[in-house]
Design a protein around this motif. Sequence first.
Motif, PDB file in Angstrom:
ATOM      1  N   LYS A 155      71.788 127.950  81.904  1.00 12.31           N
ATOM      2  CA  LYS A 155      71.115 126.968  81.047  1.00 12.31           C
ATOM      3  C   LYS A 155      72.091 126.421  80.016  1.00 12.31           C
ATOM      4  N   VAL A 156      71.716 125.298  79.443  1.00 12.16           N
ATOM      5  CA  VAL A 156      72.494 124.704  78.369  1.00 12.16           C
ATOM      6  C   VAL A 156      71.691 124.864  77.089  1.00 12.16           C
ATOM      7  N   ILE A 157      72.356 125.287  76.014  1.00 14.72           N
ATOM      8  CA  ILE A 157      71.667 125.426  74.727  1.00 14.72           C
ATOM      9  C   ILE A 157      72.273 124.435  73.733  1.00 14.72           C
ATOM     10  N   LEU A 158      71.424 123.594  73.179  1.00 13.58           N
ATOM     11  CA  LEU A 158      71.876 122.670  72.135  1.00 13.58           C
ATOM     12  C   LEU A 158      71.352 123.152  70.788  1.00 13.58           C
ATOM     13  N   ILE A 159      72.182 123.033  69.777  1.00 14.98           N
ATOM     14  CA  ILE A 159      71.707 123.207  68.413  1.00 14.98           C
ATOM     15  C   ILE A 159      71.887 121.853  67.746  1.00 14.98           C
ATOM     16  N   GLU A 160      70.781 121.188  67.482  1.00 12.96           N
ATOM     17  CA  GLU A 160      70.825 119.805  67.000  1.00 12.96           C
ATOM     18  C   GLU A 160      69.613 119.522  66.118  1.00 12.96           C
ATOM     19  N   THR A 161      69.675 118.394  65.441  1.00 11.54           N
ATOM     20  CA  THR A 161      68.531 117.894  64.686  1.00 11.54           C
ATOM     21  C   THR A 161      67.597 117.143  65.629  1.00 11.54           C
ATOM     22  N   VAL A 162      66.290 117.332  65.427  1.00 16.70           N
ATOM     23  CA  VAL A 162      65.307 116.519  66.142  1.00 16.70           C
ATOM     24  C   VAL A 162      64.512 115.752  65.088  1.00 16.70           C
ATOM     25  N   ILE A 163      64.627 114.433  65.109  1.00 18.47           N
ATOM     26  CA  ILE A 163      63.879 113.628  64.124  1.00 18.47           C
ATOM     27  C   ILE A 163      62.402 113.670  64.499  1.00 18.47           C
ATOM     28  N   ASN A 164      61.580 114.033  63.539  1.00 16.75           N
ATOM     29  CA  ASN A 164      60.154 114.221  63.812  1.00 16.75           C
ATOM     30  C   ASN A 164      59.362 113.817  62.570  1.00 16.75           C
ATOM     31  N   GLU A 165      59.267 112.502  62.357  1.00 13.17           N
ATOM     32  CA  GLU A 165      58.691 112.016  61.106  1.00 13.17           C
ATOM     33  C   GLU A 165      57.223 112.386  60.938  1.00 13.17           C
ATOM     34  N   ASP A 166      56.494 112.542  62.063  1.00 18.65           N
ATOM     35  CA  ASP A 166      55.070 112.874  61.955  1.00 18.65           C
ATOM     36  C   ASP A 166      54.853 114.270  61.407  1.00 18.65           C
ATOM     37  N   GLN A 167      55.773 115.197  61.758  1.00 22.89           N
ATOM     38  CA  GLN A 167      55.546 116.584  61.371  1.00 22.89           C
ATOM     39  C   GLN A 167      56.357 117.055  60.163  1.00 22.89           C
ATOM     40  N   GLU A 210      58.337 117.307  56.505  1.00 17.74           N
ATOM     41  CA  GLU A 210      58.129 116.861  55.128  1.00 17.74           C
ATOM     42  C   GLU A 210      59.018 115.648  54.854  1.00 17.74           C
ATOM     43  N   HIS A 211      58.601 114.854  53.879  1.00 15.85           N
ATOM     44  CA  HIS A 211      59.310 113.626  53.512  1.00 15.85           C
ATOM     45  C   HIS A 211      60.790 113.900  53.219  1.00 15.85           C
ATOM     46  N   GLU A 212      61.058 114.978  52.477  1.00 21.86           N
ATOM     47  CA  GLU A 212      62.441 115.272  52.075  1.00 21.86           C
ATOM     48  C   GLU A 212      63.299 115.650  53.284  1.00 21.86           C
ATOM     49  N   LEU A 213      62.716 116.398  54.211  1.00 25.54           N
ATOM     50  CA  LEU A 213      63.453 116.817  55.408  1.00 25.54           C
ATOM     51  C   LEU A 213      63.765 115.602  56.292  1.00 25.54           C
ATOM     52  N   LEU A 237      66.694 113.800  54.866  1.00 25.69           N
ATOM     53  CA  LEU A 237      67.991 114.392  55.220  1.00 25.69           C
ATOM     54  C   LEU A 237      68.385 113.962  56.638  1.00 25.69           C
ATOM     55  N   LYS A 238      67.446 114.044  57.570  1.00 27.26           N
ATOM     56  CA  LYS A 238      67.754 113.705  58.966  1.00 27.26           C
ATOM     57  C   LYS A 238      68.123 112.231  59.110  1.00 27.26           C
ATOM     58  N   LEU A 239      67.428 111.358  58.380  1.00 22.00           N
ATOM     59  CA  LEU A 239      67.727 109.926  58.468  1.00 22.00           C
ATOM     60  C   LEU A 239      69.078 109.609  57.823  1.00 22.00           C
TER      61      LEU A 239
END
Length: 357
Positions: free
Chosen positions: A287-299, A301-304, A307-309
């Motif tokens: 398997k391949v394992i990625l460690i990355e950010t997933v943008i998830n604006e619906d779930q 918090e605003h501050e998180l 950071l992602k944006l």
Amino acid sequence: MGHHECNANEIFEGQVHLYKHLHDHAVDGMSIKWMIELGIPDIMHNHDQPITLIELVSILQIPQTKVRGVKSLLRYLAHNGFLQIVRVHHNTEEKEAYALSAASQLLVKGTDLSLAPMVELLIKPNAAHVWSHLKKWTYEDGVTLFDVSLGSNMWEFLSKKPKFNESFNEAMACDSQMMNVALRGCNWVFEGMESIVDVGGGTGTTAKAVCDAFTNVKCTVFDQPHVVEKLSGTNNLTYVGGDMFKSIPKADVVLLKLILHDWNDKDCKKILENCKEAISGKGKRGKVILIETVINEDQDEHELTGLKLAMDVRMTCFLNGKERSEEEWKKMFVEAGFQNYKISPLTGYLSLIQIYP
């Protein structure tokens, strides 16, 4: 004023919002850097209890005319969550004192989890020079903000500037230490694996942690030749130089930690296809394992999300890379020929994504 007449209150609120961002921009990073340069987190850490302004300025030997300025900076840092202001009883009187917060605890130098090198990397005097070319970048077809402002891409720039490169590697290594805290709770991810290749694994901070946790796993750190040439492995850790766009060493698991956000979709697809090739023939284990950010604006918090944006803007401008949503990740996995994936939370802003052939 167009269709919507703003009343005075809205106008003033708009002004506060604008000024907050204009002033924050200049003061935020610099005040954090100032705190590190003066060694304030270390002094507070060694002091064992909250420290008063008087104690702090006396340790730092600050001239009397600057005490008010130091207090001003500390108060701003406290407001932003980098210090806590507490009340202490001193003899008979009550005084104000400062203590570290969870965020400034991470700025104490020399601890395993110190993120001070990340501050050194990101808060540089010439950073403003780079960002000041944003308009020019907008109209220059295909080139990065680095090309526009410094005349070379980021990787070339790093390979030509040993001091900057060292600072970059230290920052990446300290970020990996945080990851290792999270990976300790993820034993299930590596269960039953015999070999792992950490693609773009740098100086091996994560690989060493994996080797310590799983003594029977063979780990390979795979990175550009100039990154790994001076590094020596141990009995279950090897360093291999090469190019992930050409081929990746074979293993049960290919780990890509914060690599794909540096690249555009076409490049990522190529890297993932090479990963798939590297785990081929590994049956159920591969398997391949990625460690990355997933943008998830619906779930999130605003501050998180903020950071992602912000990271997305940085990746896009500096590297033509990007941060991605789950839909965007999924589309890419399918295009690279993977059947299935699973996303799990890892750290505050990173996810662990397992992809199966």
